[in-house]
Design a protein around this motif. Structure first.
Motif, PDB file in Angstrom:
ATOM      1  N   SER A 192      35.726  53.403  32.637  1.00 12.68           N
ATOM      2  CA  SER A 192      35.385  53.955  31.327  1.00 12.68           C
ATOM      3  C   SER A 192      35.157  52.878  30.265  1.00 12.68           C
ATOM      4  CB  SER A 192      36.470  54.927  30.857  1.00 12.68           C
ATOM      5  OG  SER A 192      37.703  54.253  30.665  1.00 12.68           O
ATOM      6  N   ARG A 193      35.734  51.700  30.452  1.00 17.51           N
ATOM      7  CA  ARG A 193      35.507  50.630  29.483  1.00 17.51           C
ATOM      8  C   ARG A 193      35.892  49.283  30.091  1.00 17.51           C
ATOM      9  NH1 ARG A 193      40.073  48.952  26.434  1.00 17.51           N
ATOM     10  NH2 ARG A 193      41.950  50.230  26.691  1.00 17.51           N
ATOM     11  N   TYR A 194      35.622  48.225  29.345  1.00 22.70           N
ATOM     12  CA  TYR A 194      35.873  46.855  29.793  1.00 22.70           C
ATOM     13  C   TYR A 194      37.172  46.334  29.181  1.00 22.70           C
ATOM     14  CZ  TYR A 194      35.338  41.765  30.191  1.00 22.70           C
ATOM     15  OH  TYR A 194      35.543  40.432  30.462  1.00 22.70           O
ATOM     16  N   ALA A 195      38.000  45.685  29.994  1.00 19.44           N
ATOM     17  CA  ALA A 195      39.193  45.000  29.492  1.00 19.44           C
ATOM     18  C   ALA A 195      39.553  43.893  30.479  1.00 19.44           C
ATOM     19  CB  ALA A 195      40.362  45.970  29.319  1.00 19.44           C
ATOM     20  N   TYR A 196      39.441  42.674  30.043  1.00 24.86           N
ATOM     21  CA  TYR A 196      39.708  41.501  30.883  1.00 24.86           C
ATOM     22  C   TYR A 196      41.169  41.517  31.329  1.00 24.86           C
ATOM     23  CZ  TYR A 196      39.314  36.527  32.199  1.00 24.86           C
ATOM     24  OH  TYR A 196      39.281  35.321  32.870  1.00 24.86           O
ATOM     25  N   SER A 197      41.401  41.390  32.623  1.00 22.37           N
ATOM     26  CA  SER A 197      42.768  41.440  33.159  1.00 22.37           C
ATOM     27  C   SER A 197      42.908  40.479  34.328  1.00 22.37           C
ATOM     28  CB  SER A 197      43.115  42.864  33.618  1.00 22.37           C
ATOM     29  OG  SER A 197      44.380  42.876  34.265  1.00 22.37           O
ATOM     30  N   ASN A 198      43.924  39.637  34.275  1.00 26.10           N
ATOM     31  CA  ASN A 198      44.192  38.721  35.388  1.00 26.10           C
ATOM     32  C   ASN A 198      44.609  39.462  36.650  1.00 26.10           C
ATOM     33  OD1 ASN A 198      43.773  36.002  34.244  1.00 26.10           O
ATOM     34  ND2 ASN A 198      45.421  36.583  32.848  1.00 26.10           N
ATOM     35  N   SER A 199      45.082  40.678  36.512  1.00 24.43           N
ATOM     36  CA  SER A 199      45.481  41.459  37.685  1.00 24.43           C
ATOM     37  C   SER A 199      44.292  41.787  38.584  1.00 24.43           C
ATOM     38  CB  SER A 199      46.157  42.764  37.253  1.00 24.43           C
ATOM     39  OG  SER A 199      47.382  42.518  36.604  1.00 24.43           O
ATOM     40  N   ASP A 200      43.114  41.932  37.982  1.00 24.11           N
ATOM     41  CA  ASP A 200      41.941  42.360  38.740  1.00 24.11           C
ATOM     42  C   ASP A 200      41.647  41.441  39.918  1.00 24.11           C
ATOM     43  OD1 ASP A 200      41.474  44.599  37.150  1.00 24.11           O
ATOM     44  OD2 ASP A 200      40.169  43.503  35.772  1.00 24.11           O
ATOM     45  N   ASN A 201      41.645  40.136  39.669  1.00 25.91           N
ATOM     46  CA  ASN A 201      41.247  39.219  40.735  1.00 25.91           C
ATOM     47  C   ASN A 201      42.341  38.965  41.747  1.00 25.91           C
ATOM     48  OD1 ASN A 201      39.416  38.627  38.260  1.00 25.91           O
ATOM     49  ND2 ASN A 201      38.304  37.841  40.027  1.00 25.91           N
ATOM     50  N   ILE A 202      43.587  39.244  41.383  1.00 24.28           N
ATOM     51  CA  ILE A 202      44.654  39.249  42.383  1.00 24.28           C
ATOM     52  C   ILE A 202      44.385  40.381  43.374  1.00 24.28           C
ATOM     53  CG2 ILE A 202      47.122  39.453  42.789  1.00 24.28           C
ATOM     54  CD1 ILE A 202      46.300  36.908  41.252  1.00 24.28           C
ATOM     55  N   ALA A 203      44.054  41.552  42.842  1.00 22.27           N
ATOM     56  CA  ALA A 203      43.756  42.695  43.709  1.00 22.27           C
ATOM     57  C   ALA A 203      42.512  42.443  44.549  1.00 22.27           C
ATOM     58  CB  ALA A 203      43.592  43.960  42.866  1.00 22.27           C
ATOM     59  N   VAL A 204      41.512  41.764  43.992  1.00 33.15           N
ATOM     60  CA  VAL A 204      40.296  41.435  44.755  1.00 33.15           C
ATOM     61  C   VAL A 204      40.652  40.597  45.973  1.00 33.15           C
ATOM     62  CG1 VAL A 204      38.172  40.072  44.715  1.00 33.15           C
ATOM     63  CG2 VAL A 204      38.683  41.627  42.831  1.00 33.15           C
ATOM     64  N   ALA A 205      41.463  39.567  45.769  1.00 32.88           N
ATOM     65  CA  ALA A 205      41.860  38.701  46.884  1.00 32.88           C
ATOM     66  C   ALA A 205      42.665  39.460  47.926  1.00 32.88           C
ATOM     67  CB  ALA A 205      42.654  37.507  46.361  1.00 32.88           C
ATOM     68  N   LEU A 206      43.547  40.343  47.470  1.00 34.01           N
ATOM     69  CA  LEU A 206      44.346  41.130  48.406  1.00 34.01           C
ATOM     70  C   LEU A 206      43.464  42.083  49.212  1.00 34.01           C
ATOM     71  CD1 LEU A 206      47.449  41.970  46.165  1.00 34.01           C
ATOM     72  CD2 LEU A 206      47.319  40.290  48.017  1.00 34.01           C
ATOM     73  N   MET A 207      42.437  42.642  48.595  1.00 29.95           N
ATOM     74  CA  MET A 207      41.517  43.509  49.324  1.00 29.95           C
ATOM     75  C   MET A 207      40.730  42.711  50.360  1.00 29.95           C
ATOM     76  SD  MET A 207      40.088  46.174  46.408  1.00 29.95           S
ATOM     77  CE  MET A 207      39.219  47.238  47.563  1.00 29.95           C
ATOM     78  N   ALA A 208      40.347  41.486  50.007  1.00 29.47           N
ATOM     79  CA  ALA A 208      39.638  40.638  50.966  1.00 29.47           C
ATOM     80  C   ALA A 208      40.536  40.306  52.157  1.00 29.47           C
ATOM     81  CB  ALA A 208      39.163  39.365  50.283  1.00 29.47           C
ATOM     82  N   GLU A 209      41.794  40.036  51.889  1.00 31.24           N
ATOM     83  CA  GLU A 209      42.740  39.761  52.973  1.00 31.24           C
ATOM     84  C   GLU A 209      42.924  40.988  53.860  1.00 31.24           C
ATOM     85  OE1 GLU A 209      45.716  36.251  51.394  1.00 31.24           O
ATOM     86  OE2 GLU A 209      46.377  38.333  51.186  1.00 31.24           O
ATOM     87  N   ALA A 210      43.050  42.153  53.238  1.00 34.42           N
ATOM     88  CA  ALA A 210      43.269  43.380  54.008  1.00 34.42           C
ATOM     89  C   ALA A 210      42.060  43.699  54.889  1.00 34.42           C
ATOM     90  CB  ALA A 210      43.548  44.540  53.053  1.00 34.42           C
ATOM     91  N   ALA A 211      40.866  43.419  54.389  1.00 31.53           N
ATOM     92  CA  ALA A 211      39.654  43.743  55.135  1.00 31.53           C
ATOM     93  C   ALA A 211      39.418  42.799  56.312  1.00 31.53           C
ATOM     94  CB  ALA A 211      38.446  43.703  54.209  1.00 31.53           C
ATOM     95  N   THR A 212      39.912  41.565  56.192  1.00 33.69           N
ATOM     96  CA  THR A 212      39.622  40.547  57.213  1.00 33.69           C
ATOM     97  C   THR A 212      40.820  40.161  58.073  1.00 33.69           C
ATOM     98  OG1 THR A 212      40.122  38.741  55.683  1.00 33.69           O
ATOM     99  CG2 THR A 212      37.831  39.539  55.755  1.00 33.69           C
ATOM    100  N   GLY A 213      42.033  40.423  57.565  1.00 28.49           N
ATOM    101  CA  GLY A 213      43.227  39.965  58.274  1.00 28.49           C
ATOM    102  C   GLY A 213      43.450  38.469  58.147  1.00 28.49           C
ATOM    103  N   ARG A 214      42.761  37.820  57.210  1.00 26.93           N
ATOM    104  CA  ARG A 214      42.894  36.373  57.021  1.00 26.93           C
ATOM    105  C   ARG A 214      43.449  36.078  55.625  1.00 26.93           C
ATOM    106  NH1 ARG A 214      40.428  33.280  60.793  1.00 26.93           N
ATOM    107  NH2 ARG A 214      38.921  34.288  62.211  1.00 26.93           N
ATOM    108  N   PRO A 215      44.237  35.009  55.496  1.00 28.56           N
ATOM    109  CA  PRO A 215      44.724  34.619  54.168  1.00 28.56           C
ATOM    110  C   PRO A 215      43.562  34.267  53.240  1.00 28.56           C
ATOM    111  CG  PRO A 215      45.944  33.471  55.893  1.00 28.56           C
ATOM    112  CD  PRO A 215      44.782  34.144  56.557  1.00 28.56           C
ATOM    113  N   TYR A 216      43.726  34.533  51.981  1.00 28.04           N
ATOM    114  CA  TYR A 216      42.687  34.257  50.997  1.00 28.04           C
ATOM    115  C   TYR A 216      42.276  32.789  51.016  1.00 28.04           C
ATOM    116  CZ  TYR A 216      40.469  33.753  46.421  1.00 28.04           C
ATOM    117  OH  TYR A 216      39.598  33.457  45.402  1.00 28.04           O
ATOM    118  N   GLU A 217      43.246  31.881  51.193  1.00 32.57           N
ATOM    119  CA  GLU A 217      42.927  30.458  51.221  1.00 32.57           C
ATOM    120  C   GLU A 217      41.961  30.128  52.358  1.00 32.57           C
ATOM    121  OE1 GLU A 217      46.753  31.014  49.048  1.00 32.57           O
ATOM    122  OE2 GLU A 217      45.890  31.805  50.909  1.00 32.57           O
ATOM    123  N   GLN A 218      42.141  30.775  53.508  1.00 31.69           N
ATOM    124  CA  GLN A 218      41.225  30.561  54.625  1.00 31.69           C
ATOM    125  C   GLN A 218      39.836  31.131  54.320  1.00 31.69           C
ATOM    126  OE1 GLN A 218      42.557  31.855  58.462  1.00 31.69           O
ATOM    127  NE2 GLN A 218      44.494  30.713  58.368  1.00 31.69           N
TER     128      GLN A 218
END
Length: 396
Positions: A192-218
């Motif tokens: 519904s609107r824009y609000a900059y949040s540091n939480s967003d990119n933590i969740a992005v990395a966690l979703m990438a890990e969940a989808a691949t089974g690999r640590p974000y650093e890898q």
């Protein structure tokens, strides 16, 4: 791939920190020097040298500044001030904290996975991360990348602030940073609107890990560092920086500068702001990422669908928010990229839409609207001059 640089264990030569420095930085997650041309590069234009020097000479301004401009095969380096008080000039191979410019890296990981069909922009938190609060389950990857998710910002929570203020070197479990706001409702209806949040990119990395089974650093190494040859870029957990590095300072007048380079560790920022890189690597990254070279046209079109919203801190010109990418509309034209600021550092990394040219602009002082509004206005004006030089050279 060459070995990663070893972190320095030399103690940071700093005056005792003012309590306000620790708190303020924790909440944010000397003379003209001629610029040497890189191999095959060109000398810096005198007007850019003057503008950068004026920024460094501003009362309370950054002790050091460096800009790397890449156009085709040519590299131009403009620098002013010092890498460390009493020391040498900044170099394009100096390490530094890139702060929220790291969000572009998490965006690169996620969008490359989308391009490969491993993730979908409409995948939800509930599908990929069912352990997170049920109130968040309808939030999509697209909304996380565009800061329209409504997730409360963990870095602003009282509990997180208390930990990092008491022990700036505290090592967080990066994959549980969202626990600090797990008891909070969404701030608004997702999308519904824009609000900059540091939480967003933590969740992005966690979703990438969940989808691949690999640590974000890898995933960073496989999808970003190696394809782009970023040999001096890493995501550490501790507070130390690899040698050599640009020393970051708190320059709050009238007090003398305080070295805050190693004040905080990276674990409390992780995918939202923990990456350490160099001006040279950052320019190479943003040229590929901002120039749309890491994904196919369909994903790139989605990434470049913009809403009203500013990066943090605001970049030059008028800002608009895409998917882990901001559009900066300056008086000379449009560039795509990201900004960032943390204790001792402020970053801008942008590229032309076709990836033909790129700019990495770094200063060794944290500059934000909330703490240094006048200095931020001056910084943005100088950044716009550099963007204009980048675009003018290409005939825009």
């Amino acid at each position: 791939m060459p070995p990663r640089p070893r972190p320095s264990r030399r103690p940071c030569r700093a005056r005792p920190l003012r309590p306000a420095v620790v708190l303020a930085a924790g909440l944010a997650l000397v003379g003209l020097l001629p610029a040497p041309a890189a191999a095959g590069g060109r000398p810096a234009a005198p007007d850019l040298q003057q503008r950068l020097q004026e920024l460094v000479d501003t009362p309370g301004g950054p002790p050091g500044a460096i800009a790397v401009l890449r156009r085709g095969r040519h590299t131009e380096i403009v620098r002013a001030g010092v890498a460390e008080l009493g020391g040498r000039a900044p170099r394009s191979t100096d390490h530094m904290r890139i702060a929220s410019a790291a969000k572009a890296f998490s965006g690169a990981v996620a969008l490359r996975l989308v391009d490969r069909g491993v993730l979908g922009l409409d995948d939800t938190v509930g599908q990929r991360l069912p352990g997170l609060p049920a109130d968040w389950h309808a939030v999509t990857l697209r909304q996380l990348l565009q800061h329209t998710s409504g997730l409360p910002d963990y870095s602003g929570s009282a509990a997180f602030r208390a930990v990092i203020t008491a022990d700036p070197h505290h090592v967080f479990d990066s994959r549980h940073l969202l626990d600090y706001v797990a008891g909070e409702d969404l701030l608004f209806t997702p999308g519904s609107r824009y609000a900059y949040s540091n939480s967003d990119n933590i969740a992005v990395a966690l979703m990438a890990e969940a989808a691949t089974g690999r640590p974000y650093e890898q995933l960073l190494a496989r999808l970003v560092y190696r394809p782009l040859g970023l040999h001096e870029t890493s995501l550490p957990q501790g507070y130390e920086l690899p040698e050599p590095y640009l020393h970051g300072y708190d320059t709050t007048p009238p007090d003398p500068p305080v070295d805050v380079s190693t004040l905080f560790g990276a674990s409390g920022a992780w995918a939202s702001g923990g990456i350490v890189s160099t001006p040279r690597d950052l320019a190479a990254f943003i040229r590929a990422y901002g120039g749309g070279r890491l994904t196919g046209p369909e994903v790139r079109q989605q990434q470049r669908t913009f809403v009203e919203g500013s990066s943090e801190p605001a970049g030059p010109g008028t800002n608009a928010a895409g998917l882990a990418l901001f559009r900066y509309t300056t008086r000379c034209g449009v560039v795509y990229g990201h900004t960032g600021n943390t204790a001792g550092y402020t970053q801008l990394a942008v590229a032309t839409p076709d990836g033909g040219a790129a700019l990495a602009f770094s200063v060794t002082e944290q500059v934000s609207q909330s703490t240094r509004p006048a200095l931020l206005a001056r910084l943005r004006a100088v950044q716009e001059d550099f963007v204009c030089a980048l675009l003018d050279d290409r005939g825009h």
